[in-house]
Design an enzyme around this catalytic site. Sequence first.
Site, PDB file in Angstrom:
ATOM      1  CD1 TRP A  44     -13.962 -61.288  28.190  1.00 40.26           C
ATOM      2  CD2 TRP A  44     -13.026 -62.394  29.893  1.00 40.26           C
ATOM      3  NE1 TRP A  44     -12.837 -60.601  28.572  1.00 40.26           N
ATOM      4  CE2 TRP A  44     -12.238 -61.257  29.614  1.00 40.26           C
ATOM      5  CE3 TRP A  44     -12.635 -63.253  30.934  1.00 40.26           C
ATOM      6  CZ2 TRP A  44     -11.080 -60.959  30.336  1.00 40.26           C
ATOM      7  CZ3 TRP A  44     -11.468 -62.946  31.644  1.00 40.26           C
ATOM      8  CH2 TRP A  44     -10.710 -61.805  31.340  1.00 40.26           C
ATOM      9  CG  ASP A  47     -11.535 -52.739  28.157  1.00 41.35           C
ATOM     10  OD1 ASP A  47     -11.099 -53.540  28.967  1.00 41.35           O
ATOM     11  OD2 ASP A  47     -10.872 -52.283  27.211  1.00 41.35           O
ATOM     12  CD1 TRP A  71     -10.539 -60.406  26.120  1.00 39.91           C
ATOM     13  CD2 TRP A  71      -9.332 -61.578  24.638  1.00 39.91           C
ATOM     14  NE1 TRP A  71     -10.317 -59.609  25.029  1.00 39.91           N
ATOM     15  CE2 TRP A  71      -9.572 -60.305  24.102  1.00 39.91           C
ATOM     16  CE3 TRP A  71      -8.603 -62.487  23.887  1.00 39.91           C
ATOM     17  CZ2 TRP A  71      -9.113 -59.906  22.856  1.00 39.91           C
ATOM     18  CZ3 TRP A  71      -8.130 -62.108  22.633  1.00 39.91           C
ATOM     19  CH2 TRP A  71      -8.394 -60.817  22.136  1.00 39.91           C
ATOM     20  CG  PHE A 107      -9.925 -54.964  20.422  1.00 38.86           C
ATOM     21  CD1 PHE A 107     -10.439 -56.250  20.394  1.00 38.86           C
ATOM     22  CD2 PHE A 107      -8.547 -54.809  20.613  1.00 38.86           C
ATOM     23  CE1 PHE A 107      -9.615 -57.368  20.565  1.00 38.86           C
ATOM     24  CE2 PHE A 107      -7.721 -55.911  20.780  1.00 38.86           C
ATOM     25  CZ  PHE A 107      -8.247 -57.193  20.758  1.00 38.86           C
ATOM     26  CD1 TRP A 307      -5.991 -56.103  31.176  1.00 36.98           C
ATOM     27  CD2 TRP A 307      -6.783 -58.029  30.345  1.00 36.98           C
ATOM     28  NE1 TRP A 307      -6.941 -55.800  30.236  1.00 36.98           N
ATOM     29  CE2 TRP A 307      -7.436 -56.962  29.716  1.00 36.98           C
ATOM     30  CE3 TRP A 307      -7.125 -59.335  29.985  1.00 36.98           C
ATOM     31  CZ2 TRP A 307      -8.410 -57.150  28.742  1.00 36.98           C
ATOM     32  CZ3 TRP A 307      -8.096 -59.532  29.019  1.00 36.98           C
ATOM     33  CH2 TRP A 307      -8.717 -58.447  28.405  1.00 36.98           C
TER      34      TRP A 307
HETATM   35  C1  FRU Z   1      -8.024 -53.054  27.570  1.00 36.38           C
HETATM   36  C2  FRU Z   1      -8.022 -53.744  26.223  1.00 36.38           C
HETATM   37  C3  FRU Z   1      -8.214 -52.742  25.112  1.00 36.38           C
HETATM   38  C4  FRU Z   1      -8.775 -53.558  24.007  1.00 36.38           C
HETATM   39  C5  FRU Z   1      -9.638 -54.553  24.745  1.00 36.38           C
HETATM   40  C6  FRU Z   1      -9.689 -55.910  24.120  1.00 36.38           C
HETATM   41  O1  FRU Z   1      -8.424 -53.836  28.631  1.00 36.38           O
HETATM   42  O2  FRU Z   1      -6.815 -54.462  26.057  1.00 36.38           O
HETATM   43  O3  FRU Z   1      -7.042 -52.045  24.775  1.00 36.38           O
HETATM   44  O4  FRU Z   1      -9.530 -52.800  23.117  1.00 36.38           O
HETATM   45  O5  FRU Z   1      -9.109 -54.649  26.052  1.00 36.38           O
HETATM   46  O6  FRU Z   1     -10.675 -56.695  24.696  1.00 36.38           O
END
Ligand code: FRU
Length: 501
Positions: A44, A47, A71, A107, A307
């Site tokens: 997966w 960002d 995810w 993240f 998402w």
């Molecule tokens: C945005 C997000 C960020 C976070 C990441 C987690 O797509 O939700 O805010 O850091 O993805 O994977």
Amino acid sequence: MKQTERAKALSYTLALANEYVKEHAPLLDRSKRPSYHLTPEIGWMNDPNGFCRFQGQYHLFWQYNPFSPKWNTMYWGHAVSHDLVKWSYLPIALAPDKPYDWGYGCFSGTAYEENGMLHLMYTCVDEDAVQQQALAVSEDGIHFTKYERNPVLPVSKVPEIFPVKEFRDPFLFRQGDRYYALIGTKTDACGNIALYRSINMKRWKYVGKLFEGDEGGLNRGAYECPALLRLADKDVLLYSAQFLPTDGERFVNIHSAVYAVGSLDIATGKFTTESIGEVDGGFDFYAPQTVVSEDGRHILIAWMQMWDRDYVTAPEGYVGKMTLPRECSLVNGKLRQVPIREIEAYRQNKCEAADFMLEDGEQKIEDFAGTKTEISFTLKIGTAGRAGIKLFQGVGCELSVYYDRVRSCVTLDRGNCGAVIQGAFPETDFRTRSVAILPDGDELRFRIFLDRTGVEVFLNGGDAVMSANANPEDGAESVSFFAEDGNAQIKDAVKYDIIVK
Ligand code: FRU
């Protein structure tokens, strides 16, 4: 150490993750992958993170779960490129291998180079889902060491108005002799971006709210992934807003990538907004980051996915890809994006079509067929109600992009292109996205990039862009132009194959 802690310490390591990729990625069938959009080797991807130039190469990291196309606890994937088109994978850069990352992992965040050292600032999410900010550094841009006193921006430095589980995605930069970090967050009322200041990147002081949403309490979510750049003497703030309310044709996706044009007074920490726009009017675009190229161009890349959708590539062992990098500029206060010029070096098999009229019907151009191509043309809007192009055409399969005279917009319709890709509430239109656009006289210029699992449509030299994933059947590769309820003319139509090996 508790049993569970011990298990995490042993399993969330870089070594295990890299071994997993090495062993399992070569087993995947890659025949249906895009050719010039970056996808994860396996697993997966979300960002883009840490997009930067370091030691003569572009580095791109991303939110990564190597172990499954879903995810889960996050790692940072990593690739490098000389031209932002052809990428080479590197070992995973960050693993959730410290107690402060043991919840949801590492993240999003950004990179900053100083004195030959590459610094990554990212959000570490612990077992209570608390989001703090951490630092990792590298001399070679490949192997990173986490700072021993992480988290550098602990929860104790977060004012009460911001929830500690919604405080993430640091954008690290320097102005004068101070470092600054923008952090994406929210209050009870709206999305927010907080500003912090530091003298050394290791101890941070809260300055204030840099930017806050004005959705009148309608916004339920946080602002994620802030980024700041300077275009045409303006400050441009990028952010990705969860659950942003729809406004006409804008912000129709469940979450939206937004740009605010204005000016930032770094002394007071206030951003004064002049205007707001949606970065991309298609279905699949989120969390953009930018880098400055060696010759000074601002290059933007984003996650070409959204998402809470059906992830149709999951059975192939991967989900997620990056957009084609785009050169950005600001023209009359609006963001303009054009495909990165380096892509032109990969053009092959040029085909041109002689100008032609369409009379309420469809015309197939045999030579334009393909699924990894660039197609550009000018549409001279005649009397037609709708006119444009059909891509990924097969038996009962097509994706259309057309000008709609009544609604004065360009619409992308992926509703007949293989199984319909559905999304979660509050999304209801799974078939079309539109952007309001003014023709130039009675002409509209289209430049379209197809890459097997999606399209990016650049309109009128980048005044608007629409990115959309698609799910075409195998062999659906014909291309036709069409007009409905009247006539239209197609001029200067050109097609190239884009081949990146
Ligand atoms: C945005 C997000 C960020 C976070 C990441 C987690 O797509 O939700 O805010 O850091 O993805 O994977």
